[in-house]
Design an enzyme around this catalytic site. Structure first.
Site, short mmCIF file in Angstrom:
data_model
loop_
_atom_site.label_atom_id
_atom_site.label_comp_id
_atom_site.label_asym_id
_atom_site.label_seq_id
_atom_site.Cartn_x
_atom_site.Cartn_y
_atom_site.Cartn_z
N CYS A 115 0.82 -1.21 0.00
CA CYS A 115 0.00 0.00 0.00
C CYS A 115 0.86 1.26 0.00
O CYS A 115 0.65 2.16 -0.83
CB CYS A 115 -0.96 -0.02 1.18
N1 LIG Z 1 -4.59 -4.70 5.04
C1 LIG Z 1 -4.02 -3.98 4.08
O1 LIG Z 1 -4.29 -2.77 3.91
C2 LIG Z 1 -3.02 -4.61 3.17
C3 LIG Z 1 -2.61 -5.92 3.32
N2 LIG Z 1 -1.70 -6.46 2.46
C4 LIG Z 1 -1.18 -7.81 2.64
O2 LIG Z 1 -2.18 -8.76 2.34
C5 LIG Z 1 -1.98 -9.92 3.14
C6 LIG Z 1 -3.26 -10.16 3.96
O3 LIG Z 1 -3.40 -9.02 4.81
P1 LIG Z 1 -4.71 -8.73 5.64
O4 LIG Z 1 -5.89 -9.21 4.91
O5 LIG Z 1 -4.62 -7.31 6.05
O6 LIG Z 1 -4.42 -9.64 6.91
P2 LIG Z 1 -5.46 -10.33 7.91
O7 LIG Z 1 -4.68 -10.64 9.13
O8 LIG Z 1 -6.67 -9.49 8.04
O9 LIG Z 1 -5.85 -11.67 7.16
C7 LIG Z 1 -4.94 -12.70 6.90
C8 LIG Z 1 -5.75 -13.99 6.80
O10 LIG Z 1 -4.85 -15.07 6.50
C9 LIG Z 1 -5.24 -16.17 7.35
N3 LIG Z 1 -4.09 -17.09 7.48
C10 LIG Z 1 -2.97 -16.93 8.23
N4 LIG Z 1 -2.15 -18.00 8.07
C11 LIG Z 1 -2.78 -18.84 7.23
C12 LIG Z 1 -2.46 -20.11 6.69
N5 LIG Z 1 -1.30 -20.73 6.98
N6 LIG Z 1 -3.34 -20.71 5.85
C13 LIG Z 1 -4.50 -20.11 5.51
N7 LIG Z 1 -4.88 -18.90 6.01
C14 LIG Z 1 -4.02 -18.27 6.84
C15 LIG Z 1 -5.63 -15.52 8.65
O11 LIG Z 1 -6.37 -16.42 9.45
P3 LIG Z 1 -7.05 -15.95 10.84
O12 LIG Z 1 -8.35 -15.27 10.43
O13 LIG Z 1 -7.29 -17.24 11.54
O14 LIG Z 1 -6.09 -15.05 11.52
C16 LIG Z 1 -6.45 -14.33 8.13
O15 LIG Z 1 -7.80 -14.69 7.89
C17 LIG Z 1 -0.77 -9.65 4.05
O16 LIG Z 1 0.38 -10.20 3.48
C18 LIG Z 1 -0.73 -8.13 4.06
O17 LIG Z 1 0.55 -7.70 4.36
C19 LIG Z 1 -1.23 -5.74 1.40
C20 LIG Z 1 -1.61 -4.44 1.19
C21 LIG Z 1 -2.48 -3.76 2.12
C1 LIG Z 2 -0.68 0.03 8.96
C2 LIG Z 2 0.20 -1.16 8.70
O1 LIG Z 2 0.59 -1.88 9.61
N1 LIG Z 2 0.54 -1.38 7.45
C3 LIG Z 2 1.36 -2.48 7.04
C4 LIG Z 2 1.51 -2.52 5.57
C5 LIG Z 2 0.29 -2.95 4.84
C6 LIG Z 2 0.63 -3.42 3.45
O2 LIG Z 2 0.87 -2.76 2.49
O3 LIG Z 2 0.75 -4.69 3.35
P1 LIG Z 2 1.98 -5.58 2.93
O4 LIG Z 2 2.42 -6.13 4.21
O5 LIG Z 2 1.45 -6.63 2.06
O6 LIG Z 2 2.99 -4.81 2.24
C7 LIG Z 2 2.75 -2.38 7.64
O7 LIG Z 2 3.26 -1.29 7.81
O8 LIG Z 2 3.37 -3.45 7.79
#
Ligand SMILES: NC(=O)C1=CN([C@@H]2O[C@H](COP(=O)(O)OP(=O)(O)OC[C@H]3O[C@@H](n4cnc5c(N)ncnc54)[C@H](OP(=O)(O)O)[C@@H]3O)[C@@H](O)[C@H]2O)C=CC1
Ligand SMILES: CC(=O)N[C@@H](CCC(=O)OP(=O)(O)O)C(=O)O
Length: 313
Positions: A115
């Site tokens: 992000c």
């Molecule tokens: N949130 C954001 O704004 C952004 C996120 N990302 C990236 O996207 C990815 C997901 O992030 P986000 O959705 O925020 O994270 P969350 O913690 O909200 O969701 C991650 C999900 O993955 C599940 N999980 C963890 N380990 C496993 C596994 N071994 N097998 C199957 N499922 C698993 C978790 O389970 P459980 O529900 O049981 O914890 C959870 O439901 C991360 O790598 C993050 O860095 C990238 C850009 C922006």
């Molecule tokens: C607020 C906050 O914690 N933000 C996350 C980044 C979110 C994101 O871009 O996700 P990726 O981990 O996939 O790069 C951080 O700084 O680690």
């Protein structure tokens, strides 16, 4: 023809928002695993190999594991939302505006940009490429994000108990996005990065302050703006704010709706010596789920912005 899409990590923040954007789209059949199976390696292996496209919404380690579960002969194409593969060989960096939509469409392994890097690179990469800012300059980037950027754990921290109004972090100076920012802008140095979280669910502001008078070879603010306008001309996702109508403040609203665009601003001082390059986006939109859906559309030969939340023109 419908495309079979498996979201691995569908119960997480990013996965849920992707499912919401795909809901009701007849081009896709969505496969998710129920609570008893969603972390089961055998069930995941089957779903991953059976899908036309797997979208990984997992922590980095689980994303690497998912990729290892895919048999290359299965033909499954992958969009990884995690930071596991953003500078990895053999992966396409899924920022279509920077690399060209056709490269995304042709790829088998796509890594979604982070992000913060989406804002940083959206501003800086075209300007470095155009030689209006030097690749060798030690850049600084400040950013604030909504707390959904930290996934379920940070959402819980902010929504149960007393949320801080501001949380600065990354203080050990080793944030995982640094390599991605440096690599994809082609910089000689990783930027100094100061990220923070505020008490709003979604949205982010990413800023690169520039002391233009100290940067040899730097263009003036007007030239930077003009170059960004030309670079993103015609984009339905990235908008460059015109200089005749610059806002006097930039606001993140605590209850903002999802949006999948990226807004860019160039503010310049009257004497031309300073500029602030600023990007605003939804961390869950162009910063994650919206970007994944945009890349999915390209992979499947569908209109690039179908299903996206874009402000009406
Ligand atoms: N949130 C954001 O704004 C952004 C996120 N990302 C990236 O996207 C990815 C997901 O992030 P986000 O959705 O925020 O994270 P969350 O913690 O909200 O969701 C991650 C999900 O993955 C599940 N999980 C963890 N380990 C496993 C596994 N071994 N097998 C199957 N499922 C698993 C978790 O389970 P459980 O529900 O049981 O914890 C959870 O439901 C991360 O790598 C993050 O860095 C990238 C850009 C922006
Ligand atoms: C607020 C906050 O914690 N933000 C996350 C980044 C979110 C994101 O871009 O996700 P990726 O981990 O996939 O790069 C951080 O700084 O680690």
């Amino acid at each position: 023809m419908t495309h079979k899409i498996f979201i691995d990590g569908a119960a997480g923040t990013t996965g849920l928002e992707i499912a919401e954007r795909l809901a009701g789209r007849s081009e896709f059949t969505l496969v998710t695993l129920d609570d008893t199976q969603r972390k089961d390696a055998a069930a995941r292996r089957e779903a991953l190999n059976d899908a036309d496209v797997a979208i990984l919404c997992l922590p980095d380690e689980a994303a690497r594991e998912a990729v290892a579960l895919i048999d290359p002969a299965s033909g499954t194409r992958v969009i990884d939302a995690s930071s596991a593969h953003r500078t990895a060989d053999g992966w396409c960096y899924g920022f279509p505006e920077l690399i060209g939509g056709e490269r995304v469409a042709d790829a088998r392994r796509i890594s979604n940009p982070g992000c913060y890097p989406t804002g940083f690179l959206g501003l800086l990469a075209p300007l470095v490429k155009a030689d209006l800012l030097p690749a060798a300059w030690p850049y600084t980037v400040h950013a604030v994000s909504g707390y959904s950027g930290g996934g379920k754990a940070l959402i819980e921290r902010f929504e149960t108990g007393k949320a801080p109004a501001f949380r600065g972090y990354g203080l050990a100076m080793g944030h995982k996005h640094l390599g991605e920012m440096q690599t994809h802008a082609g910089l000689a140095h990783a930027p100094v990065f100061s990220p923070a979280v505020v008490d709003a669910f979604r949205g982010m502001v990413v800023e690169i302050p520039l002391q233009l008078s100290a940067i040899e070879g730097a263009g003036e603010a007007a030239a930077l703006l003009e170059a960004l306008e030309a670079f993103y001309d015609g984009s339905q996702v990235v908008s460059v704010h015109p200089d005749f109508d610059l806002p006097s403040e930039l606001l993140l609203q605590p209850d903002a709706n999802p949006r999948d665009d990226l807004q860019l601003f160039v503010f310049g001082s009257e004497d031309g010596t300073q500029a602030r390059l600023i990007a605003m986006l939804d961390n869950l939109g162009k910063g994650a789920s919206g970007a994944a859906v945009q890349n999915l559309n390209l992979l499947c030969g569908l209109p690039e912005t179908a299903g996206l939340h874009l402000p009406s023109a």
